[in-house]
Design a protein around this motif. Sequence first.
Motif, PDB file in Angstrom:
ATOM      1  N   ARG A   1      10.260  16.662  -1.275  1.00  0.00           N
ATOM      2  CA  ARG A   1      12.025  16.428  -0.244  1.00  0.00           C
ATOM      3  C   ARG A   1      12.614  15.494  -0.660  1.00  0.00           C
ATOM      4  N   GLY A   2      13.338  14.391  -1.544  1.00  0.00           N
ATOM      5  CA  GLY A   2      14.004  13.459  -1.448  1.00  0.00           C
ATOM      6  C   GLY A   2      14.405  12.983  -0.317  1.00  0.00           C
ATOM      7  N   GLY A   3      14.893  13.178   0.289  1.00  0.00           N
ATOM      8  CA  GLY A   3      15.204  12.711   1.729  1.00  0.00           C
ATOM      9  C   GLY A   3      14.487  11.881   2.585  1.00  0.00           C
ATOM     10  N   VAL A   4      13.099  12.452   2.764  1.00  0.00           N
ATOM     11  CA  VAL A   4      11.755  11.784   2.928  1.00  0.00           C
ATOM     12  C   VAL A   4      11.677  11.191   2.230  1.00  0.00           C
ATOM     13  N   VAL A   5      11.221  10.846   0.733  1.00  0.00           N
ATOM     14  CA  VAL A   5      10.760   9.296   0.012  1.00  0.00           C
ATOM     15  C   VAL A   5      12.019   8.673   0.200  1.00  0.00           C
ATOM     16  N   HIS A   6      13.192   8.853   0.194  1.00  0.00           N
ATOM     17  CA  HIS A   6      14.558   7.920   0.661  1.00  0.00           C
ATOM     18  C   HIS A   6      13.888   6.825   1.539  1.00  0.00           C
ATOM     19  N   GLY A   7      14.237   8.007   2.474  1.00  0.00           N
ATOM     20  CA  GLY A   7      14.062   7.602   4.668  1.00  0.00           C
ATOM     21  C   GLY A   7      12.735   6.358   4.022  1.00  0.00           C
TER      22      GLY A   7
ATOM     23  N   VAL B   1       0.764  -0.691  -0.155  1.00  0.00           N
ATOM     24  CA  VAL B   1      -0.875   0.051  -0.325  1.00  0.00           C
ATOM     25  C   VAL B   1       0.974   0.877   0.140  1.00  0.00           C
ATOM     26  N   ILE B   2       2.043   1.282   0.631  1.00  0.00           N
ATOM     27  CA  ILE B   2       2.717   2.464   0.792  1.00  0.00           C
ATOM     28  C   ILE B   2       3.459   2.293  -0.174  1.00  0.00           C
ATOM     29  N   LEU B   3       3.976   1.814  -0.752  1.00  0.00           N
ATOM     30  CA  LEU B   3       4.638   1.519  -2.061  1.00  0.00           C
ATOM     31  C   LEU B   3       4.283   2.200  -3.504  1.00  0.00           C
ATOM     32  N   ALA B   4       3.036   1.331  -3.199  1.00  0.00           N
ATOM     33  CA  ALA B   4       1.526   2.142  -4.104  1.00  0.00           C
ATOM     34  C   ALA B   4       1.703   3.960  -4.097  1.00  0.00           C
ATOM     35  N   VAL B   5       1.055   4.924  -2.802  1.00  0.00           N
ATOM     36  CA  VAL B   5       1.726   5.711  -2.421  1.00  0.00           C
ATOM     37  C   VAL B   5       2.556   6.703  -2.888  1.00  0.00           C
ATOM     38  N   ILE B   6       3.741   5.943  -2.334  1.00  0.00           N
ATOM     39  CA  ILE B   6       4.639   6.704  -2.847  1.00  0.00           C
ATOM     40  C   ILE B   6       4.985   6.818  -4.638  1.00  0.00           C
ATOM     41  N   PHE B   7       4.680   5.743  -5.308  1.00  0.00           N
ATOM     42  CA  PHE B   7       5.275   5.360  -6.458  1.00  0.00           C
ATOM     43  C   PHE B   7       6.045   6.255  -7.011  1.00  0.00           C
TER      44      PHE B   7
END
Length: 296
Positions: A180-186, A155-161
């Motif tokens: 922010r890319g750091g948030v996505v990376h985290g 589910v989370i992967l689909a949201v941030i895909f």
Amino acid sequence: MLAMLEALLLAPFDYGFMQRALVAGLALSLAAPPLGVFLMLRGMSLIGDAMAHAILPGVALGFLAAGFSLPIMSLGGILSGLLVAVLAGSVSQMTGHREDSAMASFFLISLAAGVMLVSLGGSSVDLTHVLFGSILAVDTTALVLIAGISSLIVVILAVIFRALVVECLDPLFLRGQGVRGGVVHGIFLGLVVLNLTAGFQTLGTLMAVGLMMLPATTARFWSHRLEGLIAIAIGIALVASTGGLLLSYHLSLPSGPAIILLAGSGYVLSALFGRHHSLTARWRRHAAPLGTPEHD
């Protein structure tokens, strides 16, 4: 013939422990390969291995505190993995060292600390269980936890895909959109930790990363498109999980290694005969006359 096929493919799953092992393997096979694909595309394939060992001290502390309590061990693994990820990122930012080198250093420390903790508080059997897992010993509690974590990851992967794809290809564009890319990376590293924590009960901390990375690297020989990579990787993982359980049942093999070795066999065959970048593909390209699509 039908009776023989039924005895080979269906009869083993008449047993409850095989049914639970199958469901656990299928759940992990749906969640792990997409993460492996993104790790591969981001040039972080070995980070998955490092994170797999990073969860070991937390799992060991959970084991010392509550024995083989999967919720407590899983919680310890999640906290340990996230701590190592934060420490590696902090050291990288403060010293200028590459994040992968900092992660490798912490993973070695984590592996040694985890093995030491389990050895001090348990027996060699306990250490083997933590390091290599036992998918056939998955009970209802473990199955619910594995299925729940795998579902959450999907589910989370689909949201941030979309953000994850853009962050891989063009981080500056993502920053220009106010993300922010750091948030996505985290968040992505957190999903990796969650998946490895779900997988340690079945494949152990040493091999949990196998179901994440082997299908992903194998898919690279068959597709250039992201959607194709993810679909093929999931398919390979599903076949490896099911086939590995059947092999372990019929040949009395350890189930975890059977699953990973079956996935590894797929990688070797794909490296030899795959559509892209394989030895056969290279031979076809060099053998084709100049100007033909095969040569180009």
